[in-house]
Enzyme design. Structure first.
Site, short mmCIF file in Angstrom:
data_model
loop_
_atom_site.label_atom_id
_atom_site.label_comp_id
_atom_site.label_asym_id
_atom_site.label_seq_id
_atom_site.Cartn_x
_atom_site.Cartn_y
_atom_site.Cartn_z
N ASN A 1 54.68 66.99 -38.49
CA ASN A 1 54.20 65.62 -38.62
C ASN A 1 52.77 65.62 -38.08
O ASN A 1 52.54 65.50 -36.88
CB ASN A 1 55.12 64.70 -37.80
CG ASN A 1 54.75 63.24 -37.93
OD1 ASN A 1 53.68 62.89 -38.40
ND2 ASN A 1 55.65 62.39 -37.47
N ARG B 1 55.69 65.72 -43.10
CA ARG B 1 55.55 64.28 -43.26
C ARG B 1 54.16 64.00 -43.87
O ARG B 1 53.14 64.43 -43.35
CB ARG B 1 55.65 63.60 -41.91
CG ARG B 1 55.45 62.10 -42.01
CD ARG B 1 54.50 61.60 -40.98
NE ARG B 1 54.37 60.16 -41.04
CZ ARG B 1 53.59 59.48 -40.21
NH1 ARG B 1 52.89 60.10 -39.30
NH2 ARG B 1 53.49 58.17 -40.32
N HIS C 1 55.16 54.07 -43.33
CA HIS C 1 56.31 54.08 -42.42
C HIS C 1 57.64 54.02 -43.17
O HIS C 1 58.66 53.61 -42.59
CB HIS C 1 56.29 52.85 -41.46
CG HIS C 1 55.16 52.85 -40.48
ND1 HIS C 1 54.48 51.71 -40.14
CD2 HIS C 1 54.60 53.84 -39.76
CE1 HIS C 1 53.55 51.99 -39.24
NE2 HIS C 1 53.60 53.28 -39.00
N ARG D 1 43.79 49.12 -35.19
CA ARG D 1 43.48 48.64 -36.55
C ARG D 1 43.53 47.12 -36.60
O ARG D 1 44.42 46.52 -36.00
CB ARG D 1 44.48 49.23 -37.55
CG ARG D 1 44.18 50.67 -37.92
CD ARG D 1 45.28 51.27 -38.75
NE ARG D 1 46.09 52.16 -37.95
CZ ARG D 1 47.21 52.75 -38.35
NH1 ARG D 1 47.65 52.56 -39.57
NH2 ARG D 1 47.87 53.54 -37.56
N GLU E 1 62.12 59.79 -36.90
CA GLU E 1 61.45 60.24 -38.12
C GLU E 1 61.68 61.72 -38.40
O GLU E 1 61.92 62.11 -39.53
CB GLU E 1 59.94 59.99 -37.96
CG GLU E 1 59.41 58.98 -38.93
CD GLU E 1 57.93 58.72 -38.76
OE1 GLU E 1 57.38 58.95 -37.67
OE2 GLU E 1 57.33 58.28 -39.74
#
Ligand code: ADP
Length: 403
Positions: free
Chosen positions: A7, A92, A181, A242, A388
C-alpha cells in the site's frame, strides 16, 4: 496463499504479509516521511509484533519496499527465508479511472493502462506503479494484482458520476466522479451487515471513512450509488490537509491575485488546507482536539467545520437513498474518536440517528465492531475497524485462485 500487500502512499508505505487461509497477518510494516532525512520504517513479525525501527532516510517509496524485502529475507524472526515463498502480491491502487472496475492481474496491458491513470491520483498512483515495476523485475514469476480504491464505486449511476461541465470534457478526458477508499467502504458495509445480522443486499447504508483523508458513501443494497470524493481524492469532506469541496471560482481568484502557478495552487489545496489550514497547527485530529480543549479558537473552528461538513454529507446521502438502515463509522477518526462521533450525531438525531452516549464512550472495546446507537434508534450507528490490507489480500487470493 501467502500474499504480500503493498500500500504505497505519496510519502508512506504500508505493507503486510498475510496468510489468506486463516486470515493471519505474519508481518506488518509502516514507513513514514519517505523522501526526507528523518524517514523511518517500523517492521514487526508475528506472533508478538515487536517493532524494530529502521532509518530509511532519503529513500523513495519503492527503494523502501526493496529494503523491507531484504530485511524479510535476512531477519531470523521473519516468516520467510526467501522471496520465492511469497505466492502473490496485492497492490493497492488509488485511482483506476474508467480502465479498471475490478481487481486486475497486472500483465503488460494492465501496466499500460495503469500508466494512464497516474494523473488521476498524482500523489498516490506513481509511487505504487514504481513499486509494481520494481517487484516485476525482482520477482518476475510472482503474480501481482492491482486492487483499486475506485472499483467499488463503478456502480454509481451516471447522474451521480457526471459533472455539469461541457460534455466534451467527459468525452475527451473522462472527467467524472470516480471516488476513492472503495476497499474500505465495501468492507465497512459488509461488516455493518454482519453486525446487524441482515444481508447487505437488503440494506441502505451510509459509510463514513474518516481518516487523514475522508469520504462518505451511499451504499444501497450493497452497491455504491454516490460518494463524496470525485475526479480526484480532493473533493468532498474537509480533510487533514485537503480542502475538500470549495467554490471552484476561489481557485482562479487566488491564482490571479497572488500569481500562483498550477503546482503551487495544487499544493495549497492538497497539502496546506483542511484541518491544518484552519487550525494553523496540525493536520492530526488528536493534536487539534487537544488544542481545542485548551481553548484554542482556530482548533475549535476547524473541528466545528469538520463536523458540520460530515453532517451535511450524511444528510445529503439520507436524501439520495430510498432507505437508510445504518450509518457506519470507520478509519482513524471514525473508529477512535468518541468525541467527534458525539459531536457529529448530536446534530443528526432529528433524522433518526440517535447515539447512545455510554456505548459511544466505551473505551475498553476499541478495535471491536459494535453498534453505538440506542436500541430503538430508527437508524443504527455502527463503528467498524477498517482492515484494508486484509481485504486486499483476500481480493488478490480470490483473483489468483480463479485463474
Ligand atoms: P490514513 O488516512 O492516513 O490511513 P488513519 O485512518 O490512520 O489515516 O486516520 C488518521 C487520523 O485519525 C488522524 O487525524 C488521527 O489524528 C486520527 N485519530 C486516530 N486516533 C484518534 C483518536 N483517538 N482521537 C481522535 N483522532 C484520532
Amino acid at each position: 496463499m501467502l500474499v504480500l500487500v503493498v500500500n504505497a502512499g505519496s510519502s508512506s508505505l504500508k505493507s503486510q504479509l498475510i496468510e489468506t487461509e486463516g486470515k493471519i497477518t505474519r508481518m506488518k510494516c509502516l514507513a513514514e516521511k519517505l523522501g526526507s532525512a528523518n524517514a523511518s520504517m517500523a517492521i514487526s513479525f508475528a506472533p508478538d509484533f515487536k517493532k524494530a525501527v529502521y532509518s530509511v532516510a532519503n529513500l523513495s517509496v519503492s527503494q523502501c519496499l526493496r529494503k523491507l524485502l531484504d530485511i524479510m529475507e535476512e531477519e531470523p524472526d521473519s516468516p520467510i527465508s526467501g522471496l520465492d515463498q511469497i505466492d502473490a502480491i496485492g497492490n493497492r491502487i488509488v485511482a483506476g479511472g474508467e480502465y479498471f472496475t475490478k481487481a486486475t492481474l497486472i500483465d503488460a496491458g494492465a501496466r499500460e493502462n495503469l500508466a494512464k491513470c497516474e494523473e488521476l491520483a498524482p500523489l498516490h498512483n506513481p509511487p505504487a506503479d514504481t513499486c509494481i515495476d520494481m517487484l516485476r523485475e525482482l520477482l518476475p514469476n510472482t503474480p501481482q494484482v492491482a486492487v483499486f480504491d475506485t472499483a467499488f464505486h463503478a456502480t454509481m449511476p451516471k447522474k451521480a458520476y457526471m459533472y455539469p461541465l461541457p460534455m466534451e470534457y467527459y468525452e475527451k478526458y473522462h472527467i467524472r466522479r470516480y471516488g476513492a477508499h472503495g476497499t474500505s467502504h465495501r468492507y465497512a458495509a459488509q461488516q455493518a451487515a454482519n453486525l446487524l445480522g441482515r444481508p447487505l443486499r437488503d440494506l441502505g447504508l451510509i459509510t463514513c471513512h474518516l481518516g487523514n483523508g475522508g469520504s462518505i458513501t451511499a451504499v444501497n443494497h450493497g452497491r455504491s450509488i454516490d460518494t463524496t470524493m470525485g475526479f480526484t481524492p480532493l473533493e468532498g469532506l474537509m480533510m487533514g490537509t485537503r480542502s475538500g469541496s470549495i467554490d471552484p471560482a476561489i481557485i482562479t481568484y487566488i491564482m490571479r491575485e497572488e500569481g500562483k502557478t498550477f503546482d503551487e495552487m495544487d499544493a495549497i489545496l492538497n497539502r496546506q488546507s483542511g484541518v491544518l489550514g484552519i487550525s494553523g497547527m496540525s493536520s492530526d485530529m488528536r493534536d487539534v482536539l487537544d488544542a481545542a480543549s485548551k481553548g484554542d479558537e482556530r482548533a475549535n473552528l476547524a473541528i466545528d467545520m469538520y463536523v458540520y461538513r460530515v453532517q451535511k454529507a450524511i444528510g445529503s446521502y439520507y436524501a439520495a437513498m430510498t432507505r437508510t438502515d445504518a450509518v457506519v463509522m470507520t478509519a482513524g477518526i471514525g473508529e477512535n474518536s468518541a468525541d467527534l462521533r458525539e459531536r457529529i450525531f448530536a446534530g443528526l438525531a432529528h433524522m433518526g440517528m440517535i447515539l447512545d452516549k455510554e456505548r459511544n464512550d466505551v473505551t475498553g472495546q476499541i478495535g471491536m465492531n459494535r453498534v453505538i446507537s440506542i436500541d430503538d434508534s430508527p437508524i443504527k450507528i455502527c463503528v467498524v475497524t477498517t482492515d484494508e490490507e486484509m481485504r486486499i489480500a483476500r481480493e488478490t487470493d480470490n483473483l489468483i485462485s480463479q485463474l
